[in-house]
Structure formats: structure tokens, C-alpha cells
Design a protein around this motif. Structure first.
Motif, short mmCIF file in Angstrom:
data_model
loop_
_atom_site.label_atom_id
_atom_site.label_comp_id
_atom_site.label_asym_id
_atom_site.label_seq_id
_atom_site.Cartn_x
_atom_site.Cartn_y
_atom_site.Cartn_z
N SER A 69 -4.75 5.02 2.75
CA SER A 69 -5.69 4.05 3.30
C SER A 69 -6.18 3.01 2.29
CB SER A 69 -6.90 4.79 3.87
OG SER A 69 -6.49 5.66 4.88
N ASP A 70 -5.62 2.96 1.10
CA ASP A 70 -6.10 2.02 0.08
C ASP A 70 -5.56 0.63 0.36
OD1 ASP A 70 -7.27 4.18 -1.27
OD2 ASP A 70 -5.39 4.62 -2.29
N ILE A 71 -6.41 -0.25 0.89
CA ILE A 71 -6.00 -1.61 1.26
C ILE A 71 -7.02 -2.57 0.67
CG2 ILE A 71 -5.49 -3.16 3.18
CD1 ILE A 71 -5.33 -0.46 4.87
N SER A 72 -6.54 -3.61 -0.01
CA SER A 72 -7.46 -4.63 -0.52
C SER A 72 -7.30 -5.90 0.31
CB SER A 72 -7.20 -4.91 -2.00
OG SER A 72 -5.91 -5.45 -2.16
N LEU A 73 -8.34 -6.73 0.34
CA LEU A 73 -8.36 -7.90 1.21
C LEU A 73 -9.03 -9.07 0.50
CD1 LEU A 73 -8.11 -9.06 4.18
CD2 LEU A 73 -10.44 -8.26 4.50
N ALA A 74 -8.47 -10.26 0.66
CA ALA A 74 -9.09 -11.51 0.19
C ALA A 74 -8.79 -12.58 1.24
CB ALA A 74 -8.53 -11.93 -1.16
N CYS A 75 -9.83 -13.22 1.76
CA CYS A 75 -9.69 -14.29 2.75
C CYS A 75 -10.29 -15.56 2.18
CB CYS A 75 -10.39 -13.92 4.06
SG CYS A 75 -9.71 -12.44 4.84
N ARG A 76 -9.66 -16.72 2.47
CA ARG A 76 -10.11 -17.99 1.93
C ARG A 76 -9.96 -19.10 2.95
NH1 ARG A 76 -11.50 -14.68 -1.12
NH2 ARG A 76 -11.14 -14.51 -3.35
#
Length: 182
Positions: free
Chosen positions: A92-99
Motif C-alpha cells: 500500500s505504499d503510494i506517494s502522490l504529488a499534484c500540480r
């Protein structure tokens, strides 16, 4: 029951199970094919001699309901023979970046906490979801990714914020996300 009856019954259930599995795989393929994110790159993390390596994969995804926002997320992908066959349960290790990548335009009214993207992380029980919300006070879109499991929840998650800003001199009228969230 005679042995012939047991064999006949066993063959019948095997056929039913195979048809059910084929339908499940077909539906999963249909659902994920419509909203496939773009693969940016993969990087091997664990070397395996005879089967595919474990990897980290980074994907890009445009918000389908809000023009001008893109999200990038990184997920681990299991290698080995189970991963190669699609049978391994992904962690379940998920990273997220939104721009913000352009002028932000809302296509219509949205619900607070709407799913922006959903993807299966195991054959039956686990899925990854990116949900969208609005911090109306600060005029910021908030995105959260999490992975859940049908049987037991997972507290692992990641959050990213996108302040809604003017985009160039032609974009003077900045939309307020609070006006588009129900």
C-alpha cells in the motif's frame, strides 16, 4: 455418490469457476483500460535472477473533471513469478504529488471527496484510490491517495494540495473551488 458422479460434478464446478474467473478478469481489464495513467518510468529495487525484478513505477494522470491539474504517483510493483502473472498482492505504499499545469477550469459541480482515479492493487481485495476535495477557505484543491483492502483497512496514504492561481496574464479570473463543490 459414485466416483463417476463426483468427477462429473467436479468438472461442472471447474467450468463454472473458470467462466467466473474469466469474467472477473475481463471486467477488471475493461475498467482499468478506460482510465490508464501514463507510465513515466520504472526503477528496479530488488533483483531477481529468473523472474521480473520488484520495481517502483511513476505514473502521470490528468484530473478528468478539472482542467489544468495533473497528478504523479509512485507505486511499488511486485516482481517474481506471482507479480509477472498478476497474482501478487501489491503493498500500500503510494506517494502522490499534484500540480497546476495550466489554467484551472472546472467542468461541472463535484462532490467533496469524489474519486478521481481508482485502480486494483490485487486480484480481488485491494484497490488504490485518488480522491479530490476542496479547501474553500484557502481556494485549494486537495488530493489524497490511499489503498484499501476489503477485509482490513490500510492507514497508508499521501496528500497533495494544488492552490488555484492565475495562469499567465490572460487568466485573470481565478475560479473558486468552493463554487464547484456540492
Amino acid at each position: 455418490m459414485t466416483s463417476k458422479a463426483v468427477v462429473k460434478c467436479d468438472k461442472k464446478w471447474r467450468s463454472v469457476a473458470l467462466v467466473a474467473l474469466a469474467l472477473t478478469m475481463w471486467q477488471a481489464g475493461q475498467a482499468s483500460a478506460a482510465d490508464e495513467p501514463d507510465l513515466i518510468f520504472r526503477r528496479s529495487t530488488v533483483f531477481k535472477w529468473l523472474s521480473p525484478n520488484d520495481k517502483l513505477a511513476t505514473y502521470a494522470l490528468d484530473d478528468p473533471e478539472v482542467d489544468g491539474v495533473a497528478c504523479h504517483f509512485t507505486v511499488p510493483e511486485k516482481g517474481g513469478f506471482k507479480g509477472w502473472l498478476g497474482l501478487a498482492e501489491e503493498v500500500s505504499d503510494i506517494s502522490l504529488a499534484c500540480r497546476q499545469i495550466g489554467p484551472i477550469k472546472f467542468k461541472h459541480k463535484l462532490e467533496q471527496g469524489d474519486d478521481m482515479f481508482r485502480q486494483r492493487r490485487s486480484l480481488f481485495f485491494k484497490k488504490m484510490q485518488i480522491v479530490r476535495g476542496c479547501d474553500a477557505k484557502r481556494n485549494v484543491l486537495v488530493y489524497m491517495v490511499y489503498s484499501d483492502k476489503l477485509i482490513e483497512g490500510s492507514p497508508k496514504n499521501s496528500t497533495s494540495s494544488v492552490p488555484i492561481m492565475p495562469w499567465g496574464t490572460a487568466d485573470a479570473a481565478v475560479q473558486k473551488c468552493g463554487e464547484f463543490i456540492q
